[in-house]
Design a protein around this motif. Structure first.
Motif, PDB file in Angstrom:
ATOM      1  N   GLU A 289      22.034 -72.322  39.329  1.00  0.00           N
ATOM      2  CA  GLU A 289      21.304 -71.090  38.423  1.00  0.00           C
ATOM      3  C   GLU A 289      20.688 -70.208  39.175  1.00  0.00           C
ATOM      4  O   GLU A 289      20.177 -68.546  38.674  1.00  0.00           O
ATOM      5  CB  GLU A 289      21.630 -71.073  37.316  1.00  0.00           C
ATOM      6  CG  GLU A 289      22.960 -71.304  36.799  1.00  0.00           C
ATOM      7  CD  GLU A 289      23.265 -70.840  35.533  1.00  0.00           C
ATOM      8  OE1 GLU A 289      22.358 -71.242  34.845  1.00  0.00           O
ATOM      9  OE2 GLU A 289      24.570 -70.899  34.517  1.00  0.00           O
TER      10      GLU A 289
ATOM     11  N   GLN B   8      23.852 -76.551  36.195  1.00  0.00           N
ATOM     12  CA  GLN B   8      24.282 -76.515  35.397  1.00  0.00           C
ATOM     13  C   GLN B   8      26.561 -76.482  35.886  1.00  0.00           C
ATOM     14  O   GLN B   8      26.771 -76.318  36.676  1.00  0.00           O
ATOM     15  CB  GLN B   8      24.797 -74.966  34.771  1.00  0.00           C
ATOM     16  CG  GLN B   8      23.522 -74.331  34.192  1.00  0.00           C
ATOM     17  CD  GLN B   8      22.529 -75.639  33.024  1.00  0.00           C
ATOM     18  OE1 GLN B   8      23.310 -75.546  32.123  1.00  0.00           O
ATOM     19  NE2 GLN B   8      21.571 -75.521  32.662  1.00  0.00           N
TER      20      GLN B   8
ATOM     21  N   SER C   5      18.197 -74.998  38.994  1.00  0.00           N
ATOM     22  CA  SER C   5      18.518 -74.726  37.628  1.00  0.00           C
ATOM     23  C   SER C   5      19.918 -75.223  37.651  1.00  0.00           C
ATOM     24  O   SER C   5      20.820 -73.967  37.907  1.00  0.00           O
ATOM     25  CB  SER C   5      18.289 -73.782  36.847  1.00  0.00           C
ATOM     26  OG  SER C   5      19.156 -73.522  35.500  1.00  0.00           O
TER      27      SER C   5
ATOM     28  N   ARG D 284      30.636 -69.902  31.310  1.00  0.00           N
ATOM     29  CA  ARG D 284      29.152 -69.302  31.254  1.00  0.00           C
ATOM     30  C   ARG D 284      29.480 -68.891  32.733  1.00  0.00           C
ATOM     31  O   ARG D 284      28.485 -67.388  32.688  1.00  0.00           O
ATOM     32  CB  ARG D 284      29.057 -70.540  31.239  1.00  0.00           C
ATOM     33  CG  ARG D 284      27.189 -70.588  31.370  1.00  0.00           C
ATOM     34  CD  ARG D 284      26.512 -72.184  32.088  1.00  0.00           C
ATOM     35  NE  ARG D 284      25.119 -71.599  32.044  1.00  0.00           N
ATOM     36  CZ  ARG D 284      24.382 -72.163  31.389  1.00  0.00           C
ATOM     37  NH1 ARG D 284      24.137 -71.974  29.653  1.00  0.00           N
ATOM     38  NH2 ARG D 284      23.249 -72.219  31.518  1.00  0.00           N
TER      39      ARG D 284
ATOM     40  N   CYS E 221      28.833 -78.318  39.986  1.00  0.00           N
ATOM     41  CA  CYS E 221      28.474 -77.540  39.663  1.00  0.00           C
ATOM     42  C   CYS E 221      27.409 -76.523  40.236  1.00  0.00           C
ATOM     43  O   CYS E 221      28.586 -76.163  41.629  1.00  0.00           O
ATOM     44  CB  CYS E 221      26.694 -78.699  39.872  1.00  0.00           C
ATOM     45  SG  CYS E 221      27.693 -79.746  37.847  1.00  0.00           S
TER      46      CYS E 221
END
Length: 265
Positions: A109, A5, A3, A11, A106
């Motif tokens: 996650e 991000q 994942s 965040r 990035c």
């Protein structure tokens, strides 16, 4: 499943990250794209092949002979040869690209290395800037991305010169022979017949070094085959072990009164 991000203060400021302690996260990665700066070292340890990537060509380490298979990582997460591709060495961080094709830092996650509290390192310092450790990772990844672009350019030139050809590799499996698709190699004859002007341009640009590194690395394919054979034998042994039915065990209670007179009647 990953994942990915973009790293952001909004965040991730309240989260922490931990460093990986093994390469188990690479277990299903069969192809690892390389950067120009690592081609020489990678060629000494791993078989390298040209592959199409994002509309162009690059040089990649071949880690397995089947999709979703990395033969260079052991079941305990250890890497079994002397070189680890740089694409793995900043995990769980990686470079992504925004709509303007600009690099972004990035984070994966779903890596299991992002925690809400407890042990771990912060992403940001008290002033809201990237922490020192994350800045170091970011610098490494951005330099790697630049080096990947250099290598992609070199591979594109080799492809345009007509010296890259399909690499026919056939493996024997449970269902018979199977040819691995999507891998290419240098056609050494075509490379050696380039005219002096073209060869000189390639040599000055470092492109010839990429070609010979790929040719040299092909000797590592035998090691990959040995690892595949060992993996297959280990998996077969595990399957056989699982299929063995346990023997009927007599009760441990030696007070049972067996009627031997009825045995065999």
């Amino acid at each position: 499943m990953s994942s990915i991000q973009p790293l952001s203060h909004e965040r991730h400021a309240s989260l922490r990250w931990r460093r990986y302690n093994g390469y188990g996260f690479t277990a299903t990665t069969a192809i690892a794209p390389l950067a120009a700066a690592e081609v020489g070292k990678a060629a000494l340890a791993l078989p390298l092949a040209f592959v199409e990537r994002e509309g162009g060509w690059t040089l990649a380490a071949v880690l397995g002979l089947l999709p979703g298979q990395n033969l260079y990582v052991a079941s305990n997460g250890n890497w079994v040869v002397g070189y680890v591709p740089s694409v793995f060495r900043a995990y769980p961080f990686r470079i992504g690209w925004n709509e303007a094709v600009q690099p972004m830092l990035c984070i994966d996650e779903a890596s299991g290395l992002i925690v809400e509290s407890g042990e771990g390192e912060t992403f940001f310092d008290e002033s809201g800037e990237l922490s020192a450790s994350v800045r170091q990772v970011s610098a490494f990844l951005h330099e790697t991305a630049k080096s990947e672009a250099v290598l992609a350019n070199a591979c594109g030139q080799l492809r345009a010169a007509g010296v890259i050809e399909p690499w026919p590799i056939t493996i024997q499996g449970e269902n018979g022979s199977q040819q691995i698709a999507g891998l290419s190699r240098i056609n050494e004859t075509a490379l050696n017949t380039l005219d002096d002007a073209a060869f000189g341009r390639f040599r000055r640009a470092g492109v010839v070094g990429v070609a010979y590194a790929q040719l040299l690395s092909m000797g590592n394919l035998s090691t990959l085959g040995e690892l595949a054979q060992a993996r297959a034998q280990a998996e077969a042994a595990e399957r056989a072990k699982a299929e063995v039915k346990p023997m009927v065990m007599l009760p441990e209670d030696n007070t049972i009164d067996w009627d031997w007179s009825k045995i065999g009647r």
